[in-house]
Scaffold this active site. Sequence first.
Site, mmCIF file in Angstrom:
data_model
loop_
_atom_site.group_PDB
_atom_site.id
_atom_site.type_symbol
_atom_site.label_atom_id
_atom_site.label_comp_id
_atom_site.label_asym_id
_atom_site.label_seq_id
_atom_site.Cartn_x
_atom_site.Cartn_y
_atom_site.Cartn_z
ATOM 1 N N TYR A 84 50.206 38.524 42.630
ATOM 2 C CA TYR A 84 48.748 38.263 43.081
ATOM 3 C C TYR A 84 48.100 37.373 41.981
ATOM 4 O O TYR A 84 48.177 38.083 40.712
ATOM 5 C CB TYR A 84 48.068 39.557 43.267
ATOM 6 C CG TYR A 84 46.496 39.553 43.280
ATOM 7 C CD1 TYR A 84 46.137 38.782 44.424
ATOM 8 C CD2 TYR A 84 45.840 40.305 42.557
ATOM 9 C CE1 TYR A 84 44.428 38.336 44.369
ATOM 10 C CE2 TYR A 84 44.429 40.052 42.535
ATOM 11 C CZ TYR A 84 43.738 39.212 43.517
ATOM 12 O OH TYR A 84 42.515 39.172 43.603
ATOM 13 N N ARG B 29 31.519 61.280 37.376
ATOM 14 C CA ARG B 29 32.584 60.368 36.728
ATOM 15 C C ARG B 29 33.767 61.033 36.652
ATOM 16 O O ARG B 29 34.742 60.504 36.770
ATOM 17 C CB ARG B 29 31.829 59.696 35.433
ATOM 18 C CG ARG B 29 32.930 58.969 34.668
ATOM 19 C CD ARG B 29 32.363 57.875 33.907
ATOM 20 N NE ARG B 29 31.276 58.139 33.091
ATOM 21 C CZ ARG B 29 31.184 59.205 31.960
ATOM 22 N NH1 ARG B 29 32.748 59.458 31.577
ATOM 23 N NH2 ARG B 29 30.338 59.360 31.491
ATOM 24 N N LYS C 86 42.762 47.047 50.953
ATOM 25 C CA LYS C 86 43.780 46.220 51.945
ATOM 26 C C LYS C 86 44.051 47.168 52.999
ATOM 27 O O LYS C 86 43.154 47.508 53.769
ATOM 28 C CB LYS C 86 44.695 45.530 51.256
ATOM 29 C CG LYS C 86 44.291 44.636 50.237
ATOM 30 C CD LYS C 86 43.490 43.635 50.366
ATOM 31 C CE LYS C 86 43.334 42.911 49.244
ATOM 32 N NZ LYS C 86 42.500 43.019 48.158
ATOM 33 N N ASP D 102 53.361 47.708 42.644
ATOM 34 C CA ASP D 102 51.946 47.393 43.362
ATOM 35 C C ASP D 102 52.330 47.375 44.815
ATOM 36 O O ASP D 102 53.242 46.432 45.466
ATOM 37 C CB ASP D 102 51.429 46.052 42.924
ATOM 38 C CG ASP D 102 50.111 45.523 43.814
ATOM 39 O OD1 ASP D 102 49.856 46.000 44.902
ATOM 40 O OD2 ASP D 102 49.429 44.952 43.462
HETATM 41 C C1 LIG Z 1 48.750 42.721 45.892
HETATM 42 C C2 LIG Z 1 47.324 42.868 45.143
HETATM 43 N N1 LIG Z 1 47.160 43.675 44.100
HETATM 44 C C3 LIG Z 1 45.939 43.863 43.717
HETATM 45 C C4 LIG Z 1 44.919 43.138 44.092
HETATM 46 C C5 LIG Z 1 43.388 43.408 43.653
HETATM 47 O O1 LIG Z 1 42.721 44.449 44.362
HETATM 48 P P1 LIG Z 1 41.135 44.389 44.420
HETATM 49 O O2 LIG Z 1 40.565 43.231 44.938
HETATM 50 O O3 LIG Z 1 40.889 45.395 45.121
HETATM 51 O O4 LIG Z 1 40.676 44.430 42.886
HETATM 52 C C6 LIG Z 1 44.847 42.387 45.347
HETATM 53 C C7 LIG Z 1 43.651 41.673 45.813
HETATM 54 O O5 LIG Z 1 43.699 40.821 46.477
HETATM 55 C C8 LIG Z 1 46.393 42.162 45.749
HETATM 56 O O6 LIG Z 1 46.378 41.391 46.928
#
Ligand SMILES: Cc1ncc(COP(=O)(O)O)c(C=O)c1O
Length: 387
Positions: free
Chosen positions: A103, A50, A201, A176
Amino acid sequence: MRFETKVIHVGEEPDFREGGAGDVVVPIHLSTTFARLRVDEPTAGYEYSRTSNPTRDALEARLAALENAEFALAFSSGMAAETILCLSVLRPGDHVVTFDDLYGGTRRLFDRVLRSSTGVEFSYVDARSHENVRAALRDNTKLIWLETPTNPIMKLCDIKAIAEIAKERGIVTAVDNTFMSPFFQKPLDHGADVVVHSTSKYLNGHSDSIGGAIMVSDEKLYRALKFSQNSVGAILSPFDSYLLLRGIKTLAVRMRAHEENARLIAEHLESHPKVERVFYPGLQSHQQHELAKRQTSGHGGMLSFEIRGGLREAKSFLEHLELFALAESLGGVESLIEHPALMTHASIPRAEREKVGVGDNLIRISAGIESAEDLIEDLDAAFGHVA
Ligand SMILES: Cc1ncc(COP(=O)(O)O)c(C=O)c1O
């Protein structure tokens, strides 16, 4: 070392130390615990997986290198990374300024988890103008949270201008960078303090591993993040770390192919009679095309568009596609398409969604790396079913 070399070599140098086999690919270290010879120190540097694990360490070295960061941490999901960042930099009563087009899951975390559990307040602003961000700052603002381009309207913000405003006041700027990937955009180079990714992604790229990452250069912040991550246990598994190390190797070639297909699709849609508007930063018609050219080295594989009509037309189009998978998520080699209002952004109340432009006729595309001709034929055939 150039980007195309880093994605393949950083973190995976063959191990020729005693006992090392010279593996070209880092082994998947499944051991949860690591034996030691003496009570007071871990003999080979590891204690418990961990806290740290050799496969995850290899991945974190690569993730840091890709964003030109000193440190990286790999998490069990993008949301886990976002949660740990907020828990590490915010205290009850603090305030966050964030883009109003985000998001949906991030907005749900802010409004429905963190606001009630920590008392942190969030202000949503149209960050396309950095003056809107400045105007929203308060004495207790501790974090500015940005997406650029935003999900799903592809709005941009000027990272450099906003990071300068934040620095004057000692506020942390987090970006992000999931949509662009470090191949096209490196927020730390523009002055941001923290980069966050859903590695599920583009970084992994094959839609078979959920993960998240944070990259930073400030050591104090890194230590705080590492402490929270270890305390909460929001870590990426050794197998997913391996998958991600493997997926990242083709990031540069994949991103070029995603971009080429997204551009061809965007141009095609722009001239299509059944399309109202197309949102892709690479198009001349994008309101912030000049900023896109300045801030990113390419325009990525994501785009969205408004179909003429409303929900009925959008549904009928989406349900007649053969090649595009009607699915949430993005950034995999296969093309995906979705309806933000009913899918990825359904957790946002309708009025707020519509205020930022997520209406019932909005459709989001993650352009894969198949033949662009096949993809365009599939789109045209589905348009044929729309009255
Ligand atoms: C721009 C963006 N940030 C964060 C996330 C969240 O990531 P996760 O689905 O890996 O938890 C997503 C998920 O679609 C996203 O499109």
